[in-house]
Scaffold this motif. Structure first.
Motif, PDB file in Angstrom:
ATOM      1  N   ASN A   1       0.841  -1.196   0.000  1.00  0.00           N
ATOM      2  CA  ASN A   1       0.000   0.000   0.000  1.00  0.00           C
ATOM      3  C   ASN A   1       0.878   1.250   0.000  1.00  0.00           C
ATOM      4  OD1 ASN A   1      -2.221  -1.626   0.180  1.00  0.00           O
ATOM      5  ND2 ASN A   1      -2.703  -1.135   2.309  1.00  0.00           N
TER       6      ASN A   1
ATOM      7  N   GLY B   1       0.334  -4.302   2.808  1.00  0.00           N
ATOM      8  CA  GLY B   1      -1.114  -4.155   2.924  1.00  0.00           C
ATOM      9  C   GLY B   1      -1.811  -4.740   1.721  1.00  0.00           C
ATOM     10  N   ASP B   2      -3.093  -4.969   1.852  1.00  0.00           N
ATOM     11  CA  ASP B   2      -3.841  -5.602   0.763  1.00  0.00           C
ATOM     12  C   ASP B   2      -5.031  -4.756   0.307  1.00  0.00           C
ATOM     13  OD1 ASP B   2      -5.445  -5.846   2.974  1.00  0.00           O
ATOM     14  OD2 ASP B   2      -5.685  -8.031   2.832  1.00  0.00           O
ATOM     15  N   SER B   3      -4.942  -3.448   0.508  1.00  0.00           N
ATOM     16  CA  SER B   3      -6.032  -2.569   0.081  1.00  0.00           C
ATOM     17  C   SER B   3      -6.126  -2.550  -1.440  1.00  0.00           C
ATOM     18  CB  SER B   3      -5.807  -1.150   0.600  1.00  0.00           C
ATOM     19  OG  SER B   3      -6.790  -0.274   0.068  1.00  0.00           O
TER      20      SER B   3
ATOM     21  N   ARG C   1       4.148   0.493   2.576  1.00  0.00           N
ATOM     22  CA  ARG C   1       3.925  -0.460   3.672  1.00  0.00           C
ATOM     23  C   ARG C   1       3.225  -1.710   3.139  1.00  0.00           C
ATOM     24  NH1 ARG C   1       0.557   3.762   4.052  1.00  0.00           N
ATOM     25  NH2 ARG C   1       1.835   4.845   5.565  1.00  0.00           N
TER      26      ARG C   1
END
Length: 201
Positions: free
Chosen positions: A90, A105-107, A103
């Protein structure tokens, strides 16, 4: 929100470098170039590859056909690669917030998928595939890809680091595609070039 003080030295440098140019994103030249750079978006690039293949088939141009297939293959690999990175990383886009940190993240929100630049990866992969088969037009193809990639920074959609990562992915995807397709595609085009002869008992 994470600030420059919380970011790593590299992330903070990337932000400062990008900020020098993305303050101009509301000016008409940047808006115009940004709109033109949308040719580097995924659907448009796929359409360009498909149109190249279609023109080659209609015109019975084997060189152009091979080029179109390589463009499509390289773009597909570049798309898979950049999507794979975006699925686990992300980064907030410059236009969406002052947060340069990269960072885990899987957004899947557009605003948090700044890294890497998909426009850059796609445009470079297609341009390199075209340049390999048409070296006399390599400068024009690479210049167009460079413009598509570079304008993403002043228009505020990406940091310079996102664009650099996208360019690397584009180059790598084209190299991998060429290595995978090379011999098989040459055999296919050669077979297509041979005149058809009916089977004789």
């Amino acid at each position: 929100m994470e600030t420059e003080q919380d970011a790593t030295v590299v992330e903070a440098l990337d932000r400062r470098l990008s900020a020098q140019v993305n303050q101009k994103r509301k000016t008409w030249p940047v808006r115009l170039m940004g709109a033109a750079s949308e040719i580097g978006d995924q659907p448009q690039m796929r359409l360009l590859c498909a149109a190249t293949i279609g023109i080659a088939v209609v015109g019975r141009d084997n060189r152009l056909l091979k080029t179109g297939i390589k463009m499509l293959s390289a773009h597909t690999l570049a798309t898979w690669a950049k999507s794979g990175v975006k699925s686990v990383v992300n980064r907030t886009r410059p236009e969406s917030g002052d947060d340069p940190a990269v960072r885990w993240g899987d957004s899947d929100a557009h605003e948090e998928n700044s890294f890497p630049s998909g426009h850059s990866a796609g445009a470079v992969s297609v341009a390199e595939a075209f340049a390999r088969n048409y070296p006399n037009h390599a400068l024009a193809a690479r210049t167009a890809a460079f413009v598509v990639a570079a304008v993403q920074v002043p228009r505020g959609t990406h940091y310079a680091g996102d664009v650099a990562a996208g360019v690397v992915i584009g180059f790598a995807a084209e190299k991998a595609s060429e290595a995978a397709l090379g011999r098989g595609l040459r055999s296919f085009v050669a077979a297509r070039s041979r005149p058809w002869r009916p089977y004789e008992a």
